[in-house]
Design a protein around this motif. Structure first.
Motif, PDB file in Angstrom:
ATOM      1  N   VAL A 109       0.833  -1.205   0.000  1.00  0.00           N
ATOM      2  CA  VAL A 109       0.000   0.000   0.000  1.00  0.00           C
ATOM      3  C   VAL A 109       0.869   1.256   0.000  1.00  0.00           C
ATOM      4  CG1 VAL A 109      -1.763   1.277   1.290  1.00  0.00           C
ATOM      5  CG2 VAL A 109      -1.915  -1.207   1.118  1.00  0.00           C
ATOM      6  N   GLU A 110       2.045   1.138   0.620  1.00  0.00           N
ATOM      7  CA  GLU A 110       2.940   2.294   0.727  1.00  0.00           C
ATOM      8  C   GLU A 110       3.589   2.662  -0.623  1.00  0.00           C
ATOM      9  OE1 GLU A 110       6.358   1.610   3.200  1.00  0.00           O
ATOM     10  OE2 GLU A 110       6.375   3.674   3.923  1.00  0.00           O
ATOM     11  N   LEU A 111       3.701   1.679  -1.533  1.00  0.00           N
ATOM     12  CA  LEU A 111       4.457   1.881  -2.777  1.00  0.00           C
ATOM     13  C   LEU A 111       4.162   3.186  -3.526  1.00  0.00           C
ATOM     14  CD1 LEU A 111       4.805  -1.635  -4.477  1.00  0.00           C
ATOM     15  CD2 LEU A 111       6.625  -0.143  -3.615  1.00  0.00           C
ATOM     16  N   PRO A 112       2.877   3.509  -3.801  1.00  0.00           N
ATOM     17  CA  PRO A 112       2.627   4.746  -4.570  1.00  0.00           C
ATOM     18  C   PRO A 112       3.142   5.988  -3.864  1.00  0.00           C
ATOM     19  CG  PRO A 112       0.625   3.425  -4.384  1.00  0.00           C
ATOM     20  CD  PRO A 112       1.647   2.779  -3.501  1.00  0.00           C
ATOM     21  N   LEU A 113       3.207   5.947  -2.534  1.00  0.00           N
ATOM     22  CA  LEU A 113       3.651   7.131  -1.785  1.00  0.00           C
ATOM     23  C   LEU A 113       5.153   7.344  -1.916  1.00  0.00           C
ATOM     24  CD1 LEU A 113       1.560   6.809   1.492  1.00  0.00           C
ATOM     25  CD2 LEU A 113       1.037   8.114  -0.575  1.00  0.00           C
ATOM     26  N   LEU A 114       5.884   6.254  -2.214  1.00  0.00           N
ATOM     27  CA  LEU A 114       7.333   6.382  -2.360  1.00  0.00           C
ATOM     28  C   LEU A 114       7.684   7.169  -3.627  1.00  0.00           C
ATOM     29  CD1 LEU A 114       8.375   2.774  -1.281  1.00  0.00           C
ATOM     30  CD2 LEU A 114       8.343   4.847   0.098  1.00  0.00           C
ATOM     31  N   LEU A 115       6.699   7.245  -4.558  1.00  0.00           N
ATOM     32  CA  LEU A 115       6.923   8.025  -5.786  1.00  0.00           C
ATOM     33  C   LEU A 115       6.735   9.516  -5.541  1.00  0.00           C
ATOM     34  CD1 LEU A 115       4.900   5.766  -8.258  1.00  0.00           C
ATOM     35  CD2 LEU A 115       7.378   5.827  -7.951  1.00  0.00           C
ATOM     36  N   GLN A 116       6.133   9.850  -4.406  1.00  0.00           N
ATOM     37  CA  GLN A 116       5.905  11.268  -4.093  1.00  0.00           C
ATOM     38  C   GLN A 116       7.045  11.767  -3.222  1.00  0.00           C
ATOM     39  OE1 GLN A 116       2.082  11.956  -2.348  1.00  0.00           O
ATOM     40  NE2 GLN A 116       0.989  11.111  -4.104  1.00  0.00           N
ATOM     41  N   SER A 117       7.710  12.796  -3.718  1.00  0.00           N
ATOM     42  CA  SER A 117       8.838  13.293  -2.930  1.00  0.00           C
ATOM     43  C   SER A 117       8.319  14.171  -1.787  1.00  0.00           C
ATOM     44  CB  SER A 117       9.785  14.088  -3.825  1.00  0.00           C
ATOM     45  OG  SER A 117       9.058  15.095  -4.472  1.00  0.00           O
ATOM     46  N   LEU A 119       7.473  13.446   1.267  1.00  0.00           N
ATOM     47  CA  LEU A 119       6.510  12.905   2.221  1.00  0.00           C
ATOM     48  C   LEU A 119       7.292  12.184   3.320  1.00  0.00           C
ATOM     49  CD1 LEU A 119       3.441  13.098   2.054  1.00  0.00           C
ATOM     50  CD2 LEU A 119       3.403  10.833   1.026  1.00  0.00           C
ATOM     51  N   SER A 120       7.160  12.648   4.533  1.00  0.00           N
ATOM     52  CA  SER A 120       7.947  12.059   5.630  1.00  0.00           C
ATOM     53  C   SER A 120       7.458  10.639   5.920  1.00  0.00           C
ATOM     54  CB  SER A 120       7.808  12.898   6.892  1.00  0.00           C
ATOM     55  OG  SER A 120       6.490  12.775   7.388  1.00  0.00           O
ATOM     56  N   ARG A 121       8.320   9.888   6.608  1.00  0.00           N
ATOM     57  CA  ARG A 121       8.004   8.505   6.924  1.00  0.00           C
ATOM     58  C   ARG A 121       6.742   8.423   7.791  1.00  0.00           C
ATOM     59  NH1 ARG A 121      11.279   4.252  10.067  1.00  0.00           N
ATOM     60  NH2 ARG A 121      10.367   2.404   9.139  1.00  0.00           N
ATOM     61  N   SER A 122       6.606   9.342   8.718  1.00  0.00           N
ATOM     62  CA  SER A 122       5.444   9.283   9.617  1.00  0.00           C
ATOM     63  C   SER A 122       4.162   9.657   8.862  1.00  0.00           C
ATOM     64  CB  SER A 122       5.657  10.192  10.830  1.00  0.00           C
ATOM     65  OG  SER A 122       5.770  11.520  10.417  1.00  0.00           O
ATOM     66  N   LYS A 123       4.261  10.588   7.912  1.00  0.00           N
ATOM     67  CA  LYS A 123       3.078  10.933   7.096  1.00  0.00           C
ATOM     68  C   LYS A 123       2.660   9.733   6.254  1.00  0.00           C
ATOM     69  CE  LYS A 123       2.330  15.782   6.638  1.00  0.00           C
ATOM     70  NZ  LYS A 123       3.415  16.746   6.569  1.00  0.00           N
ATOM     71  N   ARG A 124       3.691   9.044   5.670  1.00  0.00           N
ATOM     72  CA  ARG A 124       3.389   7.846   4.863  1.00  0.00           C
ATOM     73  C   ARG A 124       2.681   6.803   5.717  1.00  0.00           C
ATOM     74  NH1 ARG A 124       8.771   7.942   2.730  1.00  0.00           N
ATOM     75  NH2 ARG A 124       9.209   5.999   3.830  1.00  0.00           N
ATOM     76  N   ARG A 125       3.247   6.574   6.896  1.00  0.00           N
ATOM     77  CA  ARG A 125       2.700   5.574   7.814  1.00  0.00           C
ATOM     78  C   ARG A 125       1.233   5.876   8.126  1.00  0.00           C
ATOM     79  NH1 ARG A 125       4.024   1.463  11.114  1.00  0.00           N
ATOM     80  NH2 ARG A 125       5.938   1.227   9.930  1.00  0.00           N
ATOM     81  N   ALA A 126       0.934   7.158   8.386  1.00  0.00           N
ATOM     82  CA  ALA A 126      -0.436   7.553   8.733  1.00  0.00           C
ATOM     83  C   ALA A 126      -1.380   7.300   7.560  1.00  0.00           C
ATOM     84  CB  ALA A 126      -0.461   9.029   9.135  1.00  0.00           C
ATOM     85  N   VAL A 163      -4.388   5.196  -1.590  1.00  0.00           N
ATOM     86  CA  VAL A 163      -3.545   5.764  -0.536  1.00  0.00           C
ATOM     87  C   VAL A 163      -3.088   7.195  -0.840  1.00  0.00           C
ATOM     88  CG1 VAL A 163      -1.309   4.854  -1.342  1.00  0.00           C
ATOM     89  CG2 VAL A 163      -1.721   5.153   1.105  1.00  0.00           C
ATOM     90  N   ALA A 164      -2.936   7.520  -2.128  1.00  0.00           N
ATOM     91  CA  ALA A 164      -2.525   8.883  -2.484  1.00  0.00           C
ATOM     92  C   ALA A 164      -3.740   9.802  -2.645  1.00  0.00           C
ATOM     93  CB  ALA A 164      -1.688   8.864  -3.762  1.00  0.00           C
ATOM     94  N   ASP A 165      -4.922   9.289  -2.268  1.00  0.00           N
ATOM     95  CA  ASP A 165      -6.173  10.040  -2.283  1.00  0.00           C
ATOM     96  C   ASP A 165      -6.547  10.605  -3.659  1.00  0.00           C
ATOM     97  OD1 ASP A 165      -8.438  10.862  -0.987  1.00  0.00           O
ATOM     98  OD2 ASP A 165      -7.619  12.811  -0.439  1.00  0.00           O
ATOM     99  N   PRO A 166      -6.494   9.774  -4.714  1.00  0.00           N
ATOM    100  CA  PRO A 166      -6.895  10.272  -6.032  1.00  0.00           C
ATOM    101  C   PRO A 166      -8.414  10.427  -6.090  1.00  0.00           C
ATOM    102  CG  PRO A 166      -6.529   7.908  -6.144  1.00  0.00           C
ATOM    103  CD  PRO A 166      -6.176   8.335  -4.741  1.00  0.00           C
ATOM    104  N   PRO A 167      -8.913  11.404  -6.859  1.00  0.00           N
ATOM    105  CA  PRO A 167     -10.365  11.558  -6.969  1.00  0.00           C
ATOM    106  C   PRO A 167     -10.989  10.482  -7.861  1.00  0.00           C
ATOM    107  CG  PRO A 167      -9.231  13.180  -8.336  1.00  0.00           C
ATOM    108  CD  PRO A 167      -8.172  12.462  -7.562  1.00  0.00           C
TER     109      PRO A 167
END
Ligand code: ATP
Ligand code: MG
Length: 234
Positions: A109-117, A119-126, A163-167
């Motif tokens: 689930v975290e994978l798409p967030l790793l493409l976004q620069s 974003l802190s680890r704690s934000k990703r976790r949340a 997870v990246a909240d797309p519309p």
């Protein structure tokens, strides 16, 4: 036809050329999808359903015609711009989940967030935690795909798409590989995402029961769309 629809396809045409063979799965297609709508797309095999999804999701580019998603003119974007837009603009859900087998549900689930620069680890976790919560799998975060049922794997895949909240979410036969009970869970979840979270969803399905979960069904036949049913008050 609405000027303000969330997805607007105008004279959308896709031609595939392979050697001397030319296939035109979509020809002059016009389609509006309102924000928050849950649309089912049906039609015979080879009628262009996946082709249309891939255009809407910016994975493939039209040969001609216009395609807007919100304010984004998808049909005019370069491949690089599309990749950037997709990261937070559109989540894709596949029939066979496409999870990475050696990663846990959380890491998938975290994978798409790793493409976004940025974003802190704690934000990703949340974000991952709340996406897993939304699909009802908080207690499976450490499981690998092989330790999950098919229905659970698809829910992880939905959390990844969200997870990246797309519309916008697109789903290609998301219940095609599931038993009835798991399929109903997935369809209920998709309906909830449209009705309560305002996601716009385009779902390809071969199953009339699955299409029933959507507010609207369209049939694709020989590159053209035929409207089947629109629920009153939806
Ligand atoms: N990358 C490609 N290159 C060449 N032809 C393609 C390509 N992708 C799809 N096609 C052709 O376009 C047509 C539509 O394919 P598409 O995958 O959109 O159908 P579909 O409605 O999703 O079918 P199914 O229900 O079997 O998944 C088919 O004739 C297919 O062979
Ligand atoms: Mg297909």
């Amino acid at each position: 036809m609405s000027k303000n629809a969330f997805i607007r396809c105008r004279k959308l045409t896709k031609i595939y050329r392979k050697g001397r063979i030319e296939v035109t799965p979509l020809e002059d297609l016009t389609l509006d999808v309102e924000a928050g709508d849950f649309l089912a797309l049906m039609g015979p095999s080879g009628s262009g359903k996946t082709t249309l999804l891939n255009l809407i999701a910016g994975i493939d580019q039209p040969s001609s015609g216009d395609l807007f998603v919100g304010d984004n003119e998808i049909s005019r974007m370069s491949r690089g711009q599309l990749t950037k837009w997709r990261a937070s603009g559109c989540g894709y859900i596949f029939q066979l989940y496409h999870l990475v087998p050696i990663l846990s549900a959380f890491e998938n689930v975290e994978l798409p967030l790793l493409l976004q620069s940025g974003l802190s680890r704690s934000k990703r976790r949340a974000k991952v935690t709340s996406a897993l919560e939304l699909v009802g799998l908080s207690d499976r975060a450490d499981h690998r795909p092989s330790e999950l049922s098919g229905g659970q794997e698809q829910r992880v895949a939905i959390a990844r798409a969200l997870v990246a909240d797309p519309p916008l979410l697109v789903a290609d036969e998301p219940t095609g590989d599931l038993d009835r009970e798991s399929a109903d869970q997935i369809l209920g979840l998709l309906a909830e995402l449209a009705n309560e979270h305002g996601k716009t969803i385009v779902m390809v399905t071969h199953d009339a029961r699955a299409a029933n979960a959507a507010a609207r069904t369209l049939h694709l036949e020989k590159g053209k769309l035929v409207e089947q049913r629109e629920e009153l008050g939806a």
